[in-house]
Motif scaffolding. Sequence first.
Motif, PDB file in Angstrom:
ATOM      1  N   LEU A 104       0.825  -1.205   0.000  1.00 65.17           N
ATOM      2  CA  LEU A 104       0.000   0.000   0.000  1.00 65.17           C
ATOM      3  C   LEU A 104       0.853   1.245   0.000  1.00 65.17           C
ATOM      4  O   LEU A 104       0.521   2.247  -0.627  1.00 65.17           O
ATOM      5  CB  LEU A 104      -0.912  -0.010   1.215  1.00 65.17           C
ATOM      6  N   LYS A 107       1.778   2.035  -3.322  1.00 71.50           N
ATOM      7  CA  LYS A 107       0.680   2.682  -4.048  1.00 71.50           C
ATOM      8  C   LYS A 107       0.579   4.137  -3.645  1.00 71.50           C
ATOM      9  O   LYS A 107       0.388   5.014  -4.466  1.00 71.50           O
ATOM     10  CB  LYS A 107      -0.639   1.975  -3.723  1.00 71.50           C
ATOM     11  N   VAL A 111       0.444   7.686  -5.589  1.00 68.80           N
ATOM     12  CA  VAL A 111      -0.583   8.719  -5.411  1.00 68.80           C
ATOM     13  C   VAL A 111       0.080  10.072  -5.257  1.00 68.80           C
ATOM     14  O   VAL A 111      -0.298  11.055  -5.893  1.00 68.80           O
ATOM     15  CB  VAL A 111      -1.410   8.465  -4.131  1.00 68.80           C
TER      16      VAL A 111
ATOM     17  N   GLY B 216     -17.531   5.288   3.603  1.00 69.66           N
ATOM     18  CA  GLY B 216     -16.224   5.849   3.257  1.00 69.66           C
ATOM     19  C   GLY B 216     -15.912   7.107   4.033  1.00 69.66           C
ATOM     20  O   GLY B 216     -16.760   7.669   4.715  1.00 69.66           O
ATOM     21  N   ALA B 245      -5.405   3.436  -7.061  1.00 62.56           N
ATOM     22  CA  ALA B 245      -4.431   3.441  -5.969  1.00 62.56           C
ATOM     23  C   ALA B 245      -4.945   4.293  -4.814  1.00 62.56           C
ATOM     24  O   ALA B 245      -4.902   3.881  -3.662  1.00 62.56           O
ATOM     25  CB  ALA B 245      -3.093   3.951  -6.465  1.00 62.56           C
ATOM     26  N   ILE B 246      -5.447   5.471  -5.146  1.00 63.83           N
ATOM     27  CA  ILE B 246      -5.982   6.321  -4.080  1.00 63.83           C
ATOM     28  C   ILE B 246      -7.116   5.594  -3.363  1.00 63.83           C
ATOM     29  O   ILE B 246      -7.169   5.535  -2.138  1.00 63.83           O
ATOM     30  CB  ILE B 246      -6.537   7.650  -4.651  1.00 63.83           C
ATOM     31  N   ASP B 248      -7.666   2.499  -3.144  1.00 69.62           N
ATOM     32  CA  ASP B 248      -7.195   1.349  -2.353  1.00 69.62           C
ATOM     33  C   ASP B 248      -6.687   1.796  -0.994  1.00 69.62           C
ATOM     34  O   ASP B 248      -6.909   1.139   0.018  1.00 69.62           O
ATOM     35  CB  ASP B 248      -6.077   0.613  -3.092  1.00 69.62           C
ATOM     36  N   VAL B 249      -5.988   2.914  -0.999  1.00 71.56           N
ATOM     37  CA  VAL B 249      -5.505   3.443   0.280  1.00 71.56           C
ATOM     38  C   VAL B 249      -6.697   3.736   1.180  1.00 71.56           C
ATOM     39  O   VAL B 249      -6.760   3.336   2.332  1.00 71.56           O
ATOM     40  CB  VAL B 249      -4.690   4.733   0.058  1.00 71.56           C
ATOM     41  N   GLU B 250      -7.673   4.390   0.574  1.00 69.01           N
ATOM     42  CA  GLU B 250      -8.835   4.764   1.372  1.00 69.01           C
ATOM     43  C   GLU B 250      -9.597   3.521   1.831  1.00 69.01           C
ATOM     44  O   GLU B 250     -10.053   3.440   2.977  1.00 69.01           O
ATOM     45  CB  GLU B 250      -9.733   5.692   0.556  1.00 69.01           C
ATOM     46  N   ALA B 252      -8.372   0.630   2.464  1.00 66.03           N
ATOM     47  CA  ALA B 252      -7.628   0.000   3.554  1.00 66.03           C
ATOM     48  C   ALA B 252      -7.900   0.719   4.862  1.00 66.03           C
ATOM     49  O   ALA B 252      -8.021   0.100   5.920  1.00 66.03           O
ATOM     50  CB  ALA B 252      -6.138   0.025   3.237  1.00 66.03           C
ATOM     51  N   MET B 253      -8.040   2.043   4.762  1.00 68.24           N
ATOM     52  CA  MET B 253      -8.310   2.790   5.983  1.00 68.24           C
ATOM     53  C   MET B 253      -9.709   2.507   6.521  1.00 68.24           C
ATOM     54  O   MET B 253      -9.940   2.530   7.728  1.00 68.24           O
ATOM     55  CB  MET B 253      -8.128   4.279   5.706  1.00 68.24           C
ATOM     56  N   SER B 256     -10.146  -0.227   9.279  1.00 65.10           N
ATOM     57  CA  SER B 256      -9.937  -0.044  10.714  1.00 65.10           C
ATOM     58  C   SER B 256     -11.082   0.737  11.338  1.00 65.10           C
ATOM     59  O   SER B 256     -11.151   0.900  12.540  1.00 65.10           O
ATOM     60  CB  SER B 256      -8.610   0.654  10.973  1.00 65.10           C
ATOM     61  N   ARG B 257     -11.958   1.247  10.520  1.00 64.19           N
ATOM     62  CA  ARG B 257     -13.036   2.051  11.069  1.00 64.19           C
ATOM     63  C   ARG B 257     -14.347   1.276  11.089  1.00 64.19           C
ATOM     64  O   ARG B 257     -15.180   1.445  11.976  1.00 64.19           O
ATOM     65  CB  ARG B 257     -13.180   3.288  10.199  1.00 64.19           C
TER      66      ARG B 257
END
Lengths: 159, 985
Positions: A104, A107, A111, B216, B245-246, B248-250, B252-253, B256-257
């Motif tokens: 990640l 990635k 970004v 989200g 990619a953006i 995916d980052v989001e 992944a976050m 945890s929420r």
Amino acid sequence: MAKAITTIHRLEINEEEQRRRDLEEIETLLVEHKDTLKEFLHMLGEINKKGGLEMGASLFSEGDRVLDVLVKAIDKPEAASILKNGLLMLGTLGKLNVSEMGPLVNKLNSVISVATKISRVESSAVQLVKGNTMSKSWLVAAAGASLAGMAYMARKSDR
Amino acid sequence: MTEYVGIKVNGHAMSIPGDVSVMQALKEQAIDIPSVCYHPALGAIETCDTCIVEVNGEFVRSCSTMIQDGDVIDAVSPDVKQAQEIAMNRILYNHELYCTVCDYNNGRCEVHNTVKQMKIEHQSEPFTPKPHEIDNSNPFYRYDPDQCILCGRCVEACQDVQVTETLSIDWSLKRPRVIWDKHSTINESSCVSCGHCSTVCPCNAMMEKGMEGEAGFLTGIKKPTLRPMIELTKNVETGYSSILAISDVEAAMRESRIKKTKTVCTYCGVGCSFDVWTKDRKILKVEPQMEAPANGISTCIKGKFGWDFVNSEERLTKPLIREGDSFREAEWEEALALIEGKFREAKDTYGPDSMAFISSSKCTNEESYLMQKLARGVIGTNNVDNCSRYCQTPATVGLFRTVGYGGDSGSITDIEQAELVIVVGSNTSESHPVLATRVKRSHKLKGQKLIVSDLRKHEMADRADLFIQPRAGTDLVWLSAVTKYIVEQGWADESFLSNRVNGLDDYVKSLEKYTMEYAEQVTGLPKEMMIQVAEAVHEADTTSVLWAMGVTQHSGGSDTSTAISNLLLITGNYGKPGAGSYPLRGHNNVQGASDFGSMPDRFPGYEKVADDAVRAKYEKGWGVKIPADPGLNNHEMVSGIHAGDVKVMYLKGEDMGLVDSNLNYVHEAFEKLDFFVVQDIFLSKTAQYADVVLPAAPSFEKEGTFTNTERRIQRLYQVFEPLGDSKPDWQIIMEVANRLGAGWTYNHPSEIMAEAASLMPLYAGVTYDRLSGYNSLQWPVASDGTDSPLLFLDEFPFPDGKARLFPVEWTKPLEYEEEYDLHVNNGRLLEHFHEGNMTYKSKGITSKTPSVFLEVSPELAAERGLEDGTVVRLTSPHGSVKVPCLVTDRVKGKEVYLPMNDSDEGAINYLTSSHADKDTDTPAYKEISAKMEILKTKGDSPLPRINSRNGDPQPQIGVQVEKKWARPDYIFPGDLVKKGVGQRG
Ligand code: SF4
Ligand code: SF4
Ligand code: SF4
Ligand code: FES
């Protein structure tokens, strides 16, 4: 003879007690998120020093002063939720174990590079990432995203 | 035996099992190919074309092509890739990628993941919106045509898994879309809101509303702002990989929420399990999983969408103490001290048997165990029972008599594969919705035969090959007549009977009186019909019989259950897959509450209290003395109060003041108690009579296990913290016990289970470890953890291993004076649970079904001048109710139907009597007659237009992809690649 009854007298909490409980709650929250908060404040300072806040705004090519619009944006109900989410996002990031997130992070790097490409203040983002820990760059990206989101929103509603 | 075949994949020769599709074969070789429309629970749908590969030089859809010996498969050539890309481009033409601001961006979106997997950067044909509006009309989910990729999974699920047959894709439109019935809005269609469609949708097109704006970090932005943001993102992003990619980052976050917790539904005995997605105390969605053992991807409206009650403001959050004409909230310390004092006083003054304990079939196994341990081990009385007395105890007795275990003989999968299913007195599609889907599916697609015996023409009756309507309370007679006929025709399973069954001669003799003529006269069924039933059983290799309260809640409920089991024994329908007896347990833990000894005469595992050796075992285990005499059951407790013998009662999780029969009599009893403790999540009708009400925590707020109708033990995990000062029942019971000097030290329900398992052979090998996640066990469970999905494979649990035919006599149902001229049938509605204090808390459910109503037949309506909305009073010798009417041909003649889902003037049990099954004291709820007066001639229909009953289902098989292929603008991507032409589709 116990007849069916439905009235309930609630246990009243007096104002003082309620205040004590509220404060206790806030205290617990602060203590729980101490590290995240510290890091966030520290990071805000860093970002400011290195022109990061400007980056947030410049992402949208009009260069609004982020702090300026931030204040305005906060009045809008929708902005409040974005702000809250932005902060939550930061909180979450602070808790992530970056070493476990190799793919990640890669990635994310892409970004940021995309972000810098379109940013007019290209160098600021690069500077920010360089020489910082991975964990910080995560935070920066998140802060960027949420600030940028707010800036954009504020600009929209200003029109 | 699986045959192996030799194939060549991408140039490598290999040998693999032959009965798989090309796609499966490739996946097993770790060759991942796109498969957007494929869902393991639905099979090949063939709408997306992304799974194209070359087999022996031909382009084929790998999901629907079976492997053959000698196949040469190419899954990597540029041509194959090109064909797949054409297919994926067609999907993106129908679906806009705005993942970061999409509530479905949770790592599982299959459009997102496939774009990534295929490394698509740009699409050749840009996305364009469809000329259809978003449909937001249903309270629980919404459909966005612009995001719909027309994969047809939802249609497949609705048509062939849930089998409500609402959805199809209108392939004739210029831009096709999913439609409900014949193009109605979702809310006005026949959709029953089971949620299958949103569960299987691979993207955000069909989505639970709870997710919207919540899932989200950047979602929940209103459309006017969202639109420019999407445009902007697309402008700044150059290719899909960076957008993804953006996101995916989001995504992944989000992990945890958003908390995902496995739990088990509490609304019926099917025992569906699923993940609940929550954010703080907000429920985003319920997501059933493939691996869920009882239900897979299935749910019904209650399990999928009926959880608002957990956060209801009406929840009790503090103990309540009666003071004059009202309750006052109190702290636990005060409430417990009061209970301690009163319990001690009663025990010392009047003796332990002056106290009675009622456990709940909604609570966990561990909680039932503790309740009976408190009664027996701490107080010293066997006066403990649970509410399965109200429904299913007769079935248990019928099975104990004949086959030795009081539970379903097999699993839901056995019902699914039976050649013949006979449903007796069960409105399965409303009372056990997910189990019913398995029957409906097998019947629709796999040639399963279905016979339904019921008073009412409900959905199952409508679908049946043969629907019989015997007179109320006469099932035993036709069952016995059919059995006799089978014996006479020489169709009995002789070898099964001689090897595995005792008592044949006596039993056959007992059948003498059940001639066809006698049965015709008693049941009103024509002889030919009964012969048809006999023939169907004879012709089927496997028969499963399903029954419920239409059988058990009669004066002869245990005997009729016995007759069913006798029929199955005579025809050898035990101990083989697809056969057996299936009493459908009503509440989530009806099975478990009895399994764990909340019965006056049985310890956990059904061992008898009167058995000295068993009692000695418990006395040793608990370090106490236990009385040898069986205690009082619920029914006897009520008369015991009236007689002045029972002074104190402790009841948890049961609204006995609504669900017991002859309510006025029960309420009078409550009023006579010296001290009454009720433990519940709401101030139920029963709690209103209490002296102390203790706030309990519902299933979402605790851990434990439930045992479903298949004898399947499943774990639930804690979703939320208990609300306010409420506590899980097991903790409360422990605190009460410890006040009385018990000294219990359980820290977690797993410790309670460990203790119980060490004492009850039926659960010997049950541990929380073996039940972790979606793992489950079906009792009996041997100490090494081996469980028993199918019972009686080798022997029956009697000393000689043989089953017992048990002669039974018909008990005439209760007769009423002539003035009570209507027979009042009763039962459940799909949308509501029991008296409704949980499900009416859901606004969505209440909008669909706001209240109960009295179903009256068109004949009766014509005779009495009734219409939809006419308000009537029904009066039986025991009380009366007031309800609006609904005219429907589900009922006929002078038969009326009143659902039980009301806690007010419409509560059915104001009409019922204290008359009960002679063997178990289960109230004969189904034996009521009443007279009717009209209170108000005209009124609004009690069934709103948006109730699914008013819809117009459109049955078809699957999504009918052939219609897509026949469109002039469709060309198979493989053909395009061969011809090297454009990409439109
Ligand atoms: S009945 Fe309704 S919710 Fe269930 S699958 Fe069909 S359309 Fe979806
Ligand atoms: S709504 Fe139905 S057809 Fe459309 S994408 Fe979802 S599952 Fe596929
Ligand atoms: S009520 Fe029954 S069928 Fe419906 S989800 Fe719950 S367990 Fe499944
Ligand atoms: S997965 Fe084969 S056609 Fe969609």
